[in-house]
Design a protein around this motif. Structure first.
Motif, PDB file in Angstrom:
ATOM      1  N   THR A 151     -22.435  13.426 -12.894  1.00  0.00           N
ATOM      2  CA  THR A 151     -22.154  14.026 -12.122  1.00  0.00           C
ATOM      3  C   THR A 151     -20.025  14.316 -11.409  1.00  0.00           C
TER       4      THR A 151
ATOM      5  N   ARG B  48     -23.841   7.989 -14.088  1.00  0.00           N
ATOM      6  CA  ARG B  48     -21.898   8.005 -13.655  1.00  0.00           C
ATOM      7  C   ARG B  48     -22.010   9.336 -12.723  1.00  0.00           C
ATOM      8  N   ILE B  49     -20.743   8.050 -12.058  1.00  0.00           N
ATOM      9  CA  ILE B  49     -20.107  10.156 -11.705  1.00  0.00           C
ATOM     10  C   ILE B  49     -18.353   9.733 -11.482  1.00  0.00           C
TER      11      ILE B  49
ATOM     12  N   TYR C 177     -19.166   3.347  -4.375  1.00  0.00           N
ATOM     13  CA  TYR C 177     -19.835   2.179  -3.531  1.00  0.00           C
ATOM     14  C   TYR C 177     -18.889   1.034  -3.040  1.00  0.00           C
TER      15      TYR C 177
ATOM     16  N   SER D 100     -27.695   9.729 -10.585  1.00  0.00           N
ATOM     17  CA  SER D 100     -26.226  10.359 -11.568  1.00  0.00           C
ATOM     18  C   SER D 100     -26.679   7.945 -12.165  1.00  0.00           C
TER      19      SER D 100
ATOM     20  N   PHE E   8     -16.869   7.842  -0.240  1.00  0.00           N
ATOM     21  CA  PHE E   8     -18.648   7.454  -0.123  1.00  0.00           C
ATOM     22  C   PHE E   8     -18.375   6.606   0.843  1.00  0.00           C
TER      23      PHE E   8
ATOM     24  N   GLN F  37     -21.537  13.459  -1.980  1.00  0.00           N
ATOM     25  CA  GLN F  37     -22.412  11.768  -2.003  1.00  0.00           C
ATOM     26  C   GLN F  37     -23.168  11.747  -2.053  1.00  0.00           C
ATOM     27  N   ASP F  38     -24.090  11.495  -1.166  1.00  0.00           N
ATOM     28  CA  ASP F  38     -25.933  11.113  -1.405  1.00  0.00           C
ATOM     29  C   ASP F  38     -26.231  11.625  -2.845  1.00  0.00           C
TER      30      ASP F  38
ATOM     31  N   PRO G  10     -22.546   4.378  -9.671  1.00  0.00           N
ATOM     32  CA  PRO G  10     -23.177   4.374  -8.831  1.00  0.00           C
ATOM     33  C   PRO G  10     -22.217   3.422  -7.348  1.00  0.00           C
ATOM     34  N   GLU G  11     -23.079   2.348  -7.991  1.00  0.00           N
ATOM     35  CA  GLU G  11     -22.789   1.076  -7.262  1.00  0.00           C
ATOM     36  C   GLU G  11     -21.323   0.924  -7.584  1.00  0.00           C
TER      37      GLU G  11
ATOM     38  N   ALA H  80     -24.666  12.964  -4.750  1.00  0.00           N
ATOM     39  CA  ALA H  80     -24.663  11.873  -6.782  1.00  0.00           C
ATOM     40  C   ALA H  80     -25.052  10.308  -6.323  1.00  0.00           C
ATOM     41  N   MET H  81     -24.910   9.817  -5.823  1.00  0.00           N
ATOM     42  CA  MET H  81     -25.246   8.616  -5.780  1.00  0.00           C
ATOM     43  C   MET H  81     -27.322   8.151  -6.364  1.00  0.00           C
TER      44      MET H  81
END
Length: 364
Positions: A34, A204-205, A223, A202, A235, A195-196, A219-220, A198-199
């Motif tokens: 994303t 990867r972002i 954040y 995905s 985020f 953002q939500d 995502p981890e 994408a999290m």
């Protein structure tokens, strides 16, 4: 391993305005990546360059290891899914899905088989003879994705495809798109400013800002391990307490935040700290625990701060407390909603505590 998509120092200018600084990016086969960022960050510019809608002013683009930046759009083997679906209103769903295959002169028997197969994948096997106007927004979006996937492009580009849907349907479609991604095995580049979203979706972002890649990761990572104040604040909600490193104690640092106190934080390898360094201490809302003065003696938290409750907001499963510290700094905590009406009221004093491992200091 050859990446499905490689961007190498791709850039774009409009006169004296730099829309995209030299950007390099690798996307693996079958990955869901994303492009995320605020308006003007460069994410849509990348998508338009990939789709052949605009030309880059420099750099190189490879698809499947082969140069593609000079190919016309129809030779790049790229599919597009738009926010407005772009289905032909005068055609049935079957005709909409068959269209890209007919343009590629596929045999009629193959077209019929692939249309039915893709309708099964999107879980709409019985709507082939309907028109787009007879479908819901979510169904139309699934058909738009199916029409894109039916000819099996090397890469699918999705430009904020869920932006026109209401929240409940958008949340449902996020799960649907992820399911379709797994079943199709497609390589997807997804553009959004949410953002939500994408999290949730995905692998990867790629977070962008000012025409540059700010951070790239799972995502981890985005954040819990942001690489800058911008990433931390983009985020979710971040509590930011400006301070100075007062001391280094092994793998931890003591941050002096003036009137509101001194706080302990674990030192992260990506943010080396030294005494005297000016920093921003970041505390996520879910890391803070609220309690009243009578409970202070029972607490064993490494960090504690006195606050006043300004506002309490109930948003379904979460109760959000907006607090004010002694120096006027804002602080927010979030807690899972229980069946009671809450034990704190606006205007009341309270204390908030958090662990050293649940905060981090970003050097200014």
């Amino acid at each position: 391993m050859v990446s499905k998509l490689s961007l190498r120092n791709i850039e774009k200018r409009y006169g004296n305005v730099i829309a995209l600084h030299p950007v390099s990016l690798e996307v693996e086969e079958g990955e869901f990546l994303t492009l995320l960022g605020p308006s003007g960050s460069g994410k849509t510019t990348i998508l338009q360059i990939l789709a052949g809608l605009i030309d880059a002013d420099g750099g190189e683009m490879l698809i499947g290891g082969k140069p593609a930046q000079h190919l016309p759009a129809w030779e790049r083997d790229i599919g597009l899914v738009f926010q407005n679906y772009a289905l032909f209103p005068h055609m049935t769903i079957e005709e909409n899905l068959a269209f890209p295959l007919k343009m590629r002169r596929r045999p009629a028997a193959e077209i019929a088989r692939r249309v039915q197969d893709v309708l099964e994948v999107v879980r709409l096997p019985d709507i082939a003879l309907r028109f787009p106007s007879e479908l819901s927004g979510g169904q139309q979006q699934r058909i738009a994705l199916a029409r894109c996937a039916i000819y099996k492009p090397a890469i699918i580009l999705m430009d904020e495809p869920l932006g026109a849907l209401d929240k409940q349907l958008r949340d449902h479609m996020q799960i649907e798109v992820r399911r379709l991604h797994r079943e199709l095995g497609a390589t997807i580049l997804y553009v959004t400013h949410d953002q939500d979203e994408a999290m949730a979706m995905s692998d990867r972002i790629c977070l962008m800002n000012g025409g540059r890649i700010q951070q790239l990761g799972a995502p981890e990572d985005m954040y819990f391990s942001p690489n800058s104040l911008f990433s931390a604040q983009f985020f979710g909600i971040s509590n930011v307490l400006p301070g100075t490193v007062a001391a280094i104690d092994g793998d931890a640092a003591i941050i002096d935040c003036g009137q509101i106190g001194r706080f302990r934080t674990d030192i992260r390898k990506e943010f080396p700290l030294a005494t005297g360094r000016t920093v921003d201490l970041i505390v996520r809302p879910e890391s803070g625990r609220l309690f009243i003065e009578a409970e202070v003696a029972k607490q064993s938290a490494e960090n504690m701060m006195q606050v006043e409750v300004e506002e309490i907001v109930l948003s379904g499963s979460v109760r959000r407390h907006h607090l004010r510290a002694a120096d006027g700094s804002a602080f927010v905590t979030t807690h899972l909603t229980s069946g009671d009406k809450g034990w704190l009221k606006p205007g009341e004093p309270a204390f908030v505590a958090w662990a050293a491992r649940h905060c981090f200091a970003i050097p200014r």
